[in-house]
Write an enzyme that holds these catalytic residues in place. Structure first.
Site, PDB file in Angstrom:
ATOM      1  N   HIS A  58      11.762  12.232  50.569  1.00 39.92           N
ATOM      2  CA  HIS A  58      12.712  13.270  50.188  1.00 39.92           C
ATOM      3  C   HIS A  58      12.631  14.406  51.186  1.00 39.92           C
ATOM      4  O   HIS A  58      11.555  14.700  51.698  1.00 39.92           O
ATOM      5  CB  HIS A  58      12.403  13.802  48.774  1.00 39.92           C
ATOM      6  CG  HIS A  58      13.565  14.496  48.161  1.00 39.92           C
ATOM      7  ND1 HIS A  58      13.833  15.818  48.402  1.00 39.92           N
ATOM      8  CD2 HIS A  58      14.548  14.032  47.361  1.00 39.92           C
ATOM      9  CE1 HIS A  58      14.945  16.140  47.750  1.00 39.92           C
ATOM     10  NE2 HIS A  58      15.391  15.085  47.116  1.00 39.92           N
ATOM     11  N   ASP A  92      15.795   8.335  42.623  1.00 38.55           N
ATOM     12  CA  ASP A  92      16.577   7.101  42.611  1.00 38.55           C
ATOM     13  C   ASP A  92      15.737   5.845  42.455  1.00 38.55           C
ATOM     14  O   ASP A  92      16.279   4.759  42.276  1.00 38.55           O
ATOM     15  CB  ASP A  92      17.386   6.996  43.909  1.00 38.55           C
ATOM     16  CG  ASP A  92      18.474   8.049  43.955  1.00 38.55           C
ATOM     17  OD1 ASP A  92      19.084   8.292  42.913  1.00 38.55           O
ATOM     18  OD2 ASP A  92      18.682   8.632  45.032  1.00 38.55           O
TER      19      ASP A  92
HETATM   20  N1  ACO Z   1      10.687   4.376  54.284  1.00 41.28           N
HETATM   21  C1  ACO Z   1       9.966   4.361  55.437  1.00 41.28           C
HETATM   22  N2  ACO Z   1       9.807   5.427  56.245  1.00 41.28           N
HETATM   23  C2  ACO Z   1      10.406   6.577  55.874  1.00 41.28           C
HETATM   24  C3  ACO Z   1      11.156   6.682  54.688  1.00 41.28           C
HETATM   25  C4  ACO Z   1      11.286   5.526  53.870  1.00 41.28           C
HETATM   26  N3  ACO Z   1      11.993   5.559  52.747  1.00 41.28           N
HETATM   27  N4  ACO Z   1      11.626   7.939  54.551  1.00 41.28           N
HETATM   28  C5  ACO Z   1      11.207   8.616  55.614  1.00 41.28           C
HETATM   29  N5  ACO Z   1      10.464   7.805  56.417  1.00 41.28           N
HETATM   30  C6  ACO Z   1       9.779   8.186  57.666  1.00 41.28           C
HETATM   31  C7  ACO Z   1      10.790   8.325  58.791  1.00 41.28           C
HETATM   32  O1  ACO Z   1      10.919   7.119  59.529  1.00 41.28           O
HETATM   33  C8  ACO Z   1      10.170   9.448  59.604  1.00 41.28           C
HETATM   34  O2  ACO Z   1       9.131   8.890  60.389  1.00 41.28           O
HETATM   35  P1  ACO Z   1       8.758   9.566  61.830  1.00 41.28           P
HETATM   36  O3  ACO Z   1       8.269  10.948  61.518  1.00 41.28           O
HETATM   37  O4  ACO Z   1       7.702   8.660  62.361  1.00 41.28           O
HETATM   38  O5  ACO Z   1      10.028   9.561  62.625  1.00 41.28           O
HETATM   39  C9  ACO Z   1       9.522  10.354  58.573  1.00 41.28           C
HETATM   40  O6  ACO Z   1       9.243   9.496  57.439  1.00 41.28           O
HETATM   41  C10 ACO Z   1      10.399  11.505  58.116  1.00 41.28           C
HETATM   42  O7  ACO Z   1      11.639  10.967  57.694  1.00 41.28           O
HETATM   43  P2  ACO Z   1      13.036  11.662  57.979  1.00 41.28           P
HETATM   44  O8  ACO Z   1      14.122  10.643  57.819  1.00 41.28           O
HETATM   45  O9  ACO Z   1      12.988  12.431  59.260  1.00 41.28           O
HETATM   46  O10 ACO Z   1      13.057  12.707  56.779  1.00 41.28           O
HETATM   47  P3  ACO Z   1      14.336  13.416  56.225  1.00 41.28           P
HETATM   48  O11 ACO Z   1      13.864  14.582  55.459  1.00 41.28           O
HETATM   49  O12 ACO Z   1      15.340  13.628  57.300  1.00 41.28           O
HETATM   50  O13 ACO Z   1      14.979  12.296  55.236  1.00 41.28           O
HETATM   51  C11 ACO Z   1      15.360  10.929  53.365  1.00 41.28           C
HETATM   52  C12 ACO Z   1      14.750  12.244  53.879  1.00 41.28           C
HETATM   53  C13 ACO Z   1      16.787  10.759  53.914  1.00 41.28           C
HETATM   54  C14 ACO Z   1      15.458  10.992  51.860  1.00 41.28           C
HETATM   55  C15 ACO Z   1      14.464   9.744  53.824  1.00 41.28           C
HETATM   56  O14 ACO Z   1      13.174   9.870  53.277  1.00 41.28           O
HETATM   57  C16 ACO Z   1      15.057   8.378  53.439  1.00 41.28           C
HETATM   58  O15 ACO Z   1      15.844   7.823  54.205  1.00 41.28           O
HETATM   59  N6  ACO Z   1      14.658   7.814  52.249  1.00 41.28           N
HETATM   60  C17 ACO Z   1      15.242   6.566  51.793  1.00 41.28           C
HETATM   61  C18 ACO Z   1      16.609   6.820  51.168  1.00 41.28           C
HETATM   62  C19 ACO Z   1      16.514   7.526  49.825  1.00 41.28           C
HETATM   63  O16 ACO Z   1      15.746   7.133  48.964  1.00 41.28           O
HETATM   64  N7  ACO Z   1      17.369   8.541  49.652  1.00 41.28           N
HETATM   65  C20 ACO Z   1      17.469   9.280  48.391  1.00 41.28           C
HETATM   66  C21 ACO Z   1      16.925  10.668  48.518  1.00 41.28           C
HETATM   67  S1  ACO Z   1      17.000  11.506  46.976  1.00 41.28           S
HETATM   68  C22 ACO Z   1      18.591  11.958  46.834  1.00 41.28           C
HETATM   69  O17 ACO Z   1      19.293  12.231  47.766  1.00 41.28           O
HETATM   70  C23 ACO Z   1      19.158  11.979  45.536  1.00 41.28           C
END
Ligand code: ACO
Length: 431
Positions: A315, A372
């Protein structure tokens, strides 16, 4: 002494005030940054940018706190109905019993949808994604309910104030959105479209509109109503997320409420935001059909060269745990138990959670199950098709979007218009 932050640039020093919120959150007020220094800030994804001062929702991602107008979501789920929470978010306080009755009756009064809108709905193919249909129909509602809520004039020719218009728009949307949402579900299931049952509470009525079958007596199921109540409350607002910021930014151009919310529905649809609840179930199904090899998928999620991510994990703001996920996990257990359902994807979800929470990659990156991760399991248990999950999220989020839109308009925020750093070709001529 008032706090300030100093920026040293080109041999000069500039002071910018620090503003402090009611929970002691601090921000550098850079309103005058460009005027004084010629600089702008660069912040892709707005990870460090506050674009408003808001009184609606308080979220502390480090400590897993979520409160609406000061009340914790746990307490609201335990003691209040979704309609109480709708009122709280939009009007600032929990309603008295008279206020709630009036609000409920006003919503019931508007529980009709123009037959011509129904024609538009019917012209969508059955295969259309319900989020696309809903975004279009919410926009189309403007044509059938032309109230142009702006703060440009105080009274229109009929003496209707902007506050009256805002109230009418609010009530109409809260009334009509569940009807058109239930239609999208009924179309997927091949059921005839129906309307509200005005004897039921707001949440009971949503269940009725979705699940009542033709030529069968409809029996209210408290397990379903309670689960829906919890889910809707937990989705009701979440401060400046992608869809809410979209609603605010669209509304900041003085576009109307429905146009702004239609755009918010589009933003919510994506898999990184509200669409994640659909993506979670699809992922759990994929893992189940691939022999339930959880380790394989945890490895894929950790592999930078693999686009696979653990959906429902991570998140932008919660870096400890998502308080909504805790409540939803408990509710999922209860619903499956009460309805006597044994869903193998719940076991897969629990194993993934356990493994990921003990895995260095997820610990180091502070990735926890989000709202979610378990919500789809409840929706499935209630008989809601997967492509409808994000619609359920939108049903809950409508009051948050309305409250945020109203606050933005009332506070006379300027039009949302970020800047950029241009990095394309410099001036060239056509030879
Ligand atoms: N699985 C594996 N790795 C992940 C995940 C995941 N679900 N989420 C983040 N990471 C990793 C990224 O690859 C990144 O790694 P790095 O630092 O080596 O590049 C690091 O964790 C940070 O992730 P970001 O995508 O930069 O974080 P951001 O804050 O931009 O994104 C997000 C948050 C979009 C929710 C992300 O965690 C994600 O894609 N999760 C899966 C989708 C999801 O469940 N979305 C619902 C969110 S809740 C809502 O909106 C209601």
């Amino acid at each position: 002494m008032d706090k300030s932050a100093k920026i040293e640039y080109n041999g000069k020093s500039y002071d910018f005030p620090i503003i402090t919120g009611s929970e002691n959150e601090e921000a550098i007020d850079i309103n005058k940054l460009r005027a004084e220094t010629g600089l702008i800030t660069y912040d892709p994804g707005y990870k460090n940018t506050g674009h408003c001062i808001s009184n609606i929702t308080y979220l502390d991602g480090e400590n897993g706190i979520l409160r609406y107008r000061g009340y914790s979501v746990d307490e609201l789920c335990e003691k209040k109905s979704f309609l109480d929470v709708v009122y709280l978010l939009i009007f600032g306080d929990l309603p008295s019993s008279d206020q709630l009755t009036k609000f409920q009756n006003d919503i019931r009064e508007e529980a009709l949808v123009d037959e011509d809108l129904k024609k538009i709905f019917k012209s969508f193919p059955r295969s259309a994604h319900p989020m696309g249909v809903l975004s279009s129909l919410t926009s189309a509602l403007i044509a059938f309910n032309p109230l142009n809520e702006t703060k440009i004039s105080i009274h229109d020719k009929k003496g209707i104030t902007e506050d009256d218009k805002m109230y009418m728009s609010t009530v109409r949307l809260l009334s009509k959105f569940p009807i058109i949402s239930s239609w999208t579900l009924r179309k997927i299931k091949g059921l005839p479209l129906n309307y509200s049952n005005n004897k039921l509470s707001y949440t009971e009525n949503i269940a009725y509109m979705m699940f009542a079958l033709p030529n069968r007596e409809y029996i209210q199921n408290d397990v379903i109503t309670n689960a829906l109540n919890t889910l809707l409350i937990l989705h009701a607002d979440h401060e400046q997320n992608c869809s809410t910021s979209t609603v605010r930014i669209v509304g900041s151009s003085y576009a109307g409420l429905y146009a702004s919310i239609s755009a918010g529905i589009g933003a919510l649809w994506g898999r990184l935001h509200g669409g994640a609840n659909q993506a979670v179930i699809e992922m759990l199904e994929l893992i189940k059909n691939d022999g339930s090899d959880i380790d394989k998928y945890i490895s894929k999620a950790k592999d930078k060269s693999d686009p696979f991510r653990l959906m429902g994990f991570g998140h932008r703001v919660y870096k400890n745990f998502d308080p909504r996920a805790k409540i939803i996990k408990k509710a999922a257990d209860q619903v499956l138990n009460d309805l006597g359902i044994n869903d193998p994807v719940l076991d897969i979800a629990k194993s993934i959670e356990e493994k990921a929470l003990n895995d260095e990659y997820f610990i180091e990156k502070k990735l926890y199950p989000n709202v979610d991760f378990y919500s789809g399991i409840i929706y499935r248990a209630l008989g809601i098709p997967t492509e409808m999950f994000t619609v359920m999220f939108a049903l809950g989020r409508i009051p948050g979007w309305i409250a945020q839109w109203k606050e933005m308009r009332d506070s006379n925020n300027p039009i949302g218009r970020p800047r950029q750093i241009y990095n394309g070709p410099t001036h060239r001529t056509i030879s």
